[in-house]
Design a protein around this motif. Structure first.
Motif, PDB file in Angstrom:
ATOM      1  N   ILE A   1      80.533  73.978 -52.937  1.00 11.89           N
ATOM      2  CA  ILE A   1      80.238  74.414 -51.566  1.00 11.89           C
ATOM      3  C   ILE A   1      81.222  75.519 -51.210  1.00 11.89           C
ATOM      4  CG2 ILE A   1      80.112  73.755 -49.126  1.00 11.89           C
ATOM      5  CD1 ILE A   1      79.471  70.913 -49.964  1.00 11.89           C
TER       6      ILE A   1
ATOM      7  N   CYS B   1      80.127  78.232 -45.008  1.00 12.49           N
ATOM      8  CA  CYS B   1      79.626  77.030 -44.334  1.00 12.49           C
ATOM      9  C   CYS B   1      79.866  77.118 -42.829  1.00 12.49           C
ATOM     10  CB  CYS B   1      80.349  75.816 -44.907  1.00 12.49           C
ATOM     11  SG  CYS B   1      79.950  74.277 -44.068  1.00 12.49           S
TER      12      CYS B   1
ATOM     13  N   ASP C   1      72.930  78.517 -44.730  1.00 11.79           N
ATOM     14  CA  ASP C   1      73.800  79.594 -45.219  1.00 11.79           C
ATOM     15  C   ASP C   1      73.703  79.808 -46.727  1.00 11.79           C
ATOM     16  OD1 ASP C   1      74.640  79.951 -42.708  1.00 11.79           O
ATOM     17  OD2 ASP C   1      76.627  79.085 -42.953  1.00 11.79           O
TER      18      ASP C   1
ATOM     19  N   ILE D   1      75.537  76.212 -50.889  1.00 16.17           N
ATOM     20  CA  ILE D   1      75.693  75.093 -51.837  1.00 16.17           C
ATOM     21  C   ILE D   1      75.136  75.558 -53.175  1.00 16.17           C
ATOM     22  CG2 ILE D   1      75.068  72.697 -52.331  1.00 16.17           C
ATOM     23  CD1 ILE D   1      74.768  72.188 -49.389  1.00 16.17           C
TER      24      ILE D   1
ATOM     25  N   GLY E   1      76.091  70.401 -40.782  1.00 15.54           N
ATOM     26  CA  GLY E   1      75.848  69.023 -41.197  1.00 15.54           C
ATOM     27  C   GLY E   1      74.444  68.764 -41.716  1.00 15.54           C
ATOM     28  N   ILE E   2      73.627  69.804 -41.847  1.00 15.32           N
ATOM     29  CA  ILE E   2      72.240  69.604 -42.298  1.00 15.32           C
ATOM     30  C   ILE E   2      72.219  68.995 -43.695  1.00 15.32           C
ATOM     31  CG2 ILE E   2      70.116  70.829 -42.980  1.00 15.32           C
ATOM     32  CD1 ILE E   2      70.536  72.640 -40.551  1.00 15.32           C
ATOM     33  N   CYS E   3      73.094  69.477 -44.583  1.00 18.82           N
ATOM     34  CA  CYS E   3      73.089  68.969 -45.966  1.00 18.82           C
ATOM     35  C   CYS E   3      73.337  67.462 -45.979  1.00 18.82           C
ATOM     36  CB  CYS E   3      74.123  69.703 -46.809  1.00 18.82           C
ATOM     37  SG  CYS E   3      75.772  69.693 -46.084  1.00 18.82           S
TER      38      CYS E   3
ATOM     39  N   TRP F   1      81.059  63.541 -44.346  1.00 16.75           N
ATOM     40  CA  TRP F   1      82.075  64.302 -43.606  1.00 16.75           C
ATOM     41  C   TRP F   1      83.430  63.658 -43.777  1.00 16.75           C
ATOM     42  CZ3 TRP F   1      81.421  68.968 -42.392  1.00 16.75           C
ATOM     43  CH2 TRP F   1      80.248  69.454 -41.821  1.00 16.75           C
TER      44      TRP F   1
ATOM     45  N   TYR G   1      79.309  74.339 -40.922  1.00 16.54           N
ATOM     46  CA  TYR G   1      79.566  72.948 -40.517  1.00 16.54           C
ATOM     47  C   TYR G   1      78.443  72.374 -39.652  1.00 16.54           C
ATOM     48  CZ  TYR G   1      84.003  74.311 -42.427  1.00 16.54           C
ATOM     49  OH  TYR G   1      84.965  74.794 -43.279  1.00 16.54           O
TER      50      TYR G   1
HETATM   51  S1  SF4 Z   1      77.256  71.948 -43.334  1.00 14.79           S
HETATM   52 FE1  SF4 Z   1      76.047  71.868 -45.215  1.00 14.79          FE
HETATM   53  S2  SF4 Z   1      74.043  72.712 -44.666  1.00 14.79           S
HETATM   54 FE2  SF4 Z   1      75.476  73.313 -43.044  1.00 14.79          FE
HETATM   55  S3  SF4 Z   1      76.197  75.331 -43.680  1.00 14.79           S
HETATM   56 FE3  SF4 Z   1      77.682  73.851 -44.467  1.00 14.79          FE
HETATM   57  S4  SF4 Z   1      76.994  73.409 -46.551  1.00 14.79           S
HETATM   58 FE4  SF4 Z   1      75.274  74.392 -45.480  1.00 14.79          FE
END
Ligand code: SF4
Ligand code: SF4
Length: 185
Positions: free
Chosen positions: A95, A100, A63, A66, A104-106, A117, A102
């Motif tokens: 962020i 976002c 997205d 960040i 969790g890739i980051c 988290w 959510y």
């Molecule tokens: S969880 Fe992290 S990688 Fe996924 S959309 Fe939100 S900020 Fe971006």
């Protein structure tokens, strides 16, 4: 065979009666707080000390929510006669939780364990701009991150723990003024 007239209505009423006598399962939030699993994806905390500004999280975020700003700084050589080194210094880490998703890739891609988290989810805002959490707020979320689950019995101690203990021992020895610690890096 043609349906008996009024059978649909009778079936509907039977369902209504059955449901009326069942115990309600509606949780009266916020009076009743939900019991969330400890690793729920509520909000993301930043452990700034671990961040090397490698930008991986910002690049991988689907997205693009960040935002990181940094500058380079030259640090003196570790030993006399050594070369000066340059390092990244974090100026901004934010962020935007209105974007976002959510995923969790980051957190998964961060090579230095700087993102975590937290199960906290009650941070709704009336102004969408307030959903962009800057580094200080992201750091505050770190206090709500649950401790990691215990290791399996007999598991090898993580090397980070051993390294942290070594550093803490060194510091404690230096503070206690033990002979032979002065002048060491
Ligand atoms: S969880 Fe992290 S990688 Fe996924 S959309 Fe939100 S900020 Fe971006
Ligand atoms: S991936 Fe981790 S270390 Fe790299 S910039 Fe993001 S939070 Fe910092």
């Amino acid at each position: 065979m043609a349906p008996i007239p009024g059978s649909g209505l009778a079936k509907g009423l039977a369902v209504t009666l059955r449901t009326m006598t069942r115990k309600s399962v509606t949780a009266q939030y916020p009076d009743t707080q939900p019991e969330l699993p400890p690793r729920s994806r509520g909000v993301i905390g930043l452990f700034e000390e671990n961040c090397t500004v490698c930008m991986l999280c910002a690049r991988e975020c689907p997205d693009w929510c960040i935002y990181i700003d940094s500058h380079k700084e030259t640090v003196p050589p570790a030993a006399p006669g050594g070369r000066e080194r340059s390092r990244n210094v974090l100026d901004r880490f934010a962020i935007d939780f209105s974007l976002c998703m959510y995923c969790g890739i980051c957190i998964e891609v961060c090579p230095f364990d700087a993102l975590f988290w937290s199960p906290e989810f009650e941070y709704a805002e009336t102004d969408i701009r307030d959903l962009t959490h800057e580094r200080d707020k992201l750091r505050e979320w770190m206090w709500t991150v649950p401790a990691p689950p215990a290791l399996d019995p007999g598991a090898e101690e993580p090397k980070e723990v051993a390294a942290a203990r070594k550093t803490a021992d060194k510091l404690a020895a230096a503070q206690a003024g033990e002979p032979g610690q002065e002048g060491r890096a």
